[in-house]
Design a protein around this motif. Structure first.
Motif, short mmCIF file in Angstrom:
data_model
loop_
_atom_site.label_atom_id
_atom_site.label_comp_id
_atom_site.label_asym_id
_atom_site.label_seq_id
_atom_site.Cartn_x
_atom_site.Cartn_y
_atom_site.Cartn_z
N ASN A 73 -22.06 -81.52 3.04
CA ASN A 73 -22.68 -82.19 4.19
C ASN A 73 -21.98 -83.51 4.53
OD1 ASN A 73 -24.81 -80.25 4.55
ND2 ASN A 73 -25.80 -81.13 2.74
N MET A 74 -20.65 -83.47 4.55
CA MET A 74 -19.86 -84.66 4.89
C MET A 74 -18.80 -84.26 5.91
SD MET A 74 -19.29 -86.24 1.05
CE MET A 74 -18.73 -87.86 1.55
N SER A 75 -18.36 -85.24 6.71
CA SER A 75 -17.25 -84.97 7.63
C SER A 75 -15.99 -84.78 6.81
CB SER A 75 -17.07 -86.13 8.61
OG SER A 75 -16.56 -87.27 7.95
N ARG A 76 -15.03 -84.10 7.40
CA ARG A 76 -13.78 -83.82 6.67
C ARG A 76 -13.10 -85.11 6.24
NH1 ARG A 76 -8.22 -82.76 7.03
NH2 ARG A 76 -7.58 -80.72 6.27
N GLY A 77 -13.02 -86.08 7.15
CA GLY A 77 -12.33 -87.34 6.85
C GLY A 77 -13.04 -88.15 5.78
N THR A 78 -14.38 -88.24 5.89
CA THR A 78 -15.15 -88.99 4.90
C THR A 78 -15.02 -88.34 3.53
OG1 THR A 78 -16.74 -89.69 6.57
CG2 THR A 78 -17.45 -89.81 4.28
N PHE A 79 -15.10 -87.00 3.50
CA PHE A 79 -14.96 -86.27 2.25
C PHE A 79 -13.58 -86.49 1.64
CE2 PHE A 79 -16.05 -83.18 -0.83
CZ PHE A 79 -14.96 -82.36 -1.02
N TYR A 80 -12.55 -86.46 2.49
CA TYR A 80 -11.18 -86.68 2.01
C TYR A 80 -11.07 -88.06 1.37
CZ TYR A 80 -6.14 -87.11 1.85
OH TYR A 80 -4.85 -87.29 1.41
N ARG A 81 -11.56 -89.10 2.05
CA ARG A 81 -11.45 -90.47 1.53
C ARG A 81 -12.19 -90.61 0.21
NH1 ARG A 81 -11.67 -92.55 7.03
NH2 ARG A 81 -13.94 -92.55 6.91
N LYS A 82 -13.36 -89.98 0.12
CA LYS A 82 -14.16 -90.09 -1.10
C LYS A 82 -13.43 -89.45 -2.29
CE LYS A 82 -17.84 -91.18 -3.41
NZ LYS A 82 -18.22 -92.59 -3.62
N ILE A 83 -12.92 -88.25 -2.10
CA ILE A 83 -12.22 -87.55 -3.17
C ILE A 83 -10.96 -88.31 -3.56
CG2 ILE A 83 -11.00 -85.43 -3.80
CD1 ILE A 83 -14.05 -85.22 -3.71
N LYS A 84 -10.22 -88.79 -2.57
CA LYS A 84 -8.98 -89.52 -2.84
C LYS A 84 -9.27 -90.81 -3.61
CE LYS A 84 -4.49 -89.74 -2.17
NZ LYS A 84 -3.57 -88.75 -2.73
N GLY A 85 -10.34 -91.51 -3.20
CA GLY A 85 -10.69 -92.75 -3.87
C GLY A 85 -11.16 -92.54 -5.30
N LEU A 86 -11.87 -91.45 -5.53
CA LEU A 86 -12.41 -91.17 -6.87
C LEU A 86 -11.36 -90.64 -7.83
CD1 LEU A 86 -15.87 -89.55 -6.08
CD2 LEU A 86 -15.50 -91.53 -7.53
N SER A 87 -10.48 -89.76 -7.34
CA SER A 87 -9.62 -89.02 -8.26
C SER A 87 -8.12 -89.19 -8.03
CB SER A 87 -9.94 -87.52 -8.16
OG SER A 87 -9.62 -87.03 -6.86
N ASP A 88 -7.72 -89.83 -6.92
CA ASP A 88 -6.30 -89.92 -6.53
C ASP A 88 -5.73 -88.55 -6.19
OD1 ASP A 88 -4.68 -92.72 -8.25
OD2 ASP A 88 -5.61 -92.53 -6.29
N LEU A 89 -6.60 -87.59 -5.95
CA LEU A 89 -6.17 -86.24 -5.56
C LEU A 89 -6.66 -85.94 -4.16
CD1 LEU A 89 -7.31 -84.39 -8.82
CD2 LEU A 89 -4.96 -85.01 -8.25
#
Length: 490
Positions: A411-427
């Protein structure tokens, strides 16, 4: 070092004492610099110098150092030229180590040149696997038979031994170049110029992707912010958000940090939240006492908002009471620094916070059985990651599982989800999906209930060969050897 700085402030009216202390301070800096170079050289020679290869704009790095050394050359009456192709060269290097290589070569040219220094980054094409740069200076011409001797630590030519220097710079530069799988050499002198040639591969065996190749969020309109003046954006750098209502302090912090980080600025917590909405921020440094929204409230909102809860926060304050410190830390702040503070201490805190996060991320990525919740730093992040892992596990057999599917399920926008994953895991999300498949496979291999070809199919691989290749690349061991390793440990 700090006592000298304190004494310099105390005796500012005594010109003779100030002059002597300034000389002590200068010599202390030289000793610290020499000690750091010796430690770097020792680590490099012992292969203990850990390099992190990220995509770096070589043109920008050269230009940055050129601007640093050009005023010194002008003062000495030396003509200093820098030639580069217009097209930026993006290569995978360790930015800090590579900066040390270039700094030593720039410094060496300045010390021994009489009239001219020429630095050139050679033209390159998309097919090239290496890039080359050349450092030329006039002055005393080094005999070609000494081309290896000059790279020995502490070696000084008799003709130049009166010049300042320690004889460690070239040795360190060559060692760091070799750690990049590159070469630093002295070419045969032509036209009365000493010529040093640096050759470095564009790609390395282990690279870290920090760019946002997959990121694309059309629904977010970027609002122009007047918060990056004199600090050009470099996608290879970490982004730091400074939140401070004192103009002089925030400008000073920006000046001190902009060479190593992308800097964004806000004068209160509300402005900071607006920037966080549109920019990929890696760390926040915030004052506590501010109008509209103070640092405590900003910290609470960041740490409880799933979009930003992974971002580390350093709080700055003039308050030095225990109550204020407890209040700051209870809101979830990762560090607390009292004003006035030493700039080196703030830089060390930033470096340590980011470094510790990276260690955790690296451990998760390369440890087959490490759970994803281990990279969470807040309760909100832990809940988010556990829900994400549950959804991935439920859809692990789906070969077309991708970022769009996951973002919708979360339930997240693609961009928000991308930023969250990148910030958490560097992936990137797709990299995380692949890693999750491999970790699930490691878990099934450890249980011993399935054969390898069955497991590759269970985790969504069509070809077992692709699964074995990816597993070995990620964890440094083949699936069959991983099973044998587990048996031996048991």
């Amino acid at each position: 070092k700090l006592p000298i700085e304190k004494l310099l402030k105390i005796v500012s009216g005594d010109s003779v004492l100030s002059e002597n202390l300034a000389m002590i301070d200068k010599n202390t800096d030289r000793l610290i610099n020499l000690t750091n170079q010796l430690l770097d050289f020792r680590k490099a020679e012992a292969n203990n110098y850990s390099l992190t290869f990220v995509r770096t704009d070589i043109n920008e790095l050269l230009q940055e150092l050129y601007k640093t050394y050009k005023p010194i050359a002008d003062k000495k009456g030396i003509t200093f030229k820098l030639d580069m192709p217009r097209v930026p060269l993006l290569a995978f290097v360790d930015p800090e180590a590579f900066r040390k290589i270039l700094s030593n070569l720039f410094s060496n040219a300045l010390k021994y040149s009489e009239h001219i220094i020429q630095v050139c980054l050679f033209p390159f094409s998309s097919e090239d696997t290496i890039f080359k740069m050349q450092f030329k200076n006039d002055g005393y011409i080094i005999p070609f038979e000494m081309k290896e001797k000059i790279f020995e630590p502490f070696f000084r030519l008799k003709q130049t031994e009166k010049s300042s220097g320690t004889g460690i710079g070239l040795a360190l530069s060559r060692s760091l170049a070799e750690l990049h799988k590159g070469v630093l050499e002295l070419l045969k002198a032509e036209d009365n110029f000493n010529t040093f040639l640096l050759t470095i591969p564009i790609h390395q065996e282990k690279e870290i992707q920090l760019g946002a190749e997959e990121f694309n969020e059309p629904e977010v309109e970027t609002i122009p912010q007047d918060n990056t003046e004199d600090s050009p954006i470099n996608q290879n750098h970490i982004s730091v958000l400074l939140v401070e209502d004192d103009k002089e302090i925030i400008n000073f912090l920006q000046k001190e940090l902009k060479n190593n980080y992308n800097i964004f600025k806000a004068t209160n917590g509300q402005e900071a939240l607006n920037i966080l909405l549109h920019e990929n921020i890696n760390l926040v440094v915030s004052d506590i006492m501010m109008p509209i929204m103070d640092g405590i409230e900003l910290c609470k909102k960041i740490k409880t908002d799933l979009h930003y809860s992974h971002i580390p926060i350093i709080l700055l304050t003039a308050k030095n009471t225990l109550t204020s410190k407890i209040e700051g830390l209870e809101t979830g702040a990762d560090a607390y620094i009292e004003k006035p503070f030493v700039m080196e201490y703030l830089i060390a805190q930033i470096t340590n916070l980011l470094s510790n996060r990276n260690i955790i991320k690296e451990y998760y990525a390369h440890s087959p059985l490490a759970h994803i919740r281990g990279i969470a730093c807040t309760t909100a992040d832990k809940s988010f990651l556990e829900e994400l892992q549950k959804i991935i596990d439920e859809n692990i057999t789906e070969r077309d599982l991708d970022v769009d599917t996951l973002s919708k399920l979360m339930n997240m926008s693609r961009g928000t989800f991308y930023r969250k994953i990148k910030g958490l895991s560097d992936l990137t999300p797709n990299e995380l999906i692949t890693l999750s498949r491999l970790k699930k496979a490691a878990e099934l291999l450890a249980n011993g209930n399935y054969r390898i070809n069955e497991i590759s199919s269970i985790v969504g691989y069509t070809l077992q060969s692709n699964f074995a290749r990816d597993f070995n690349k990620q964890f440094g061991v083949s699936p069959s050897n991983y099973i044998n390793k587990l048996r031996n440990e048991n």
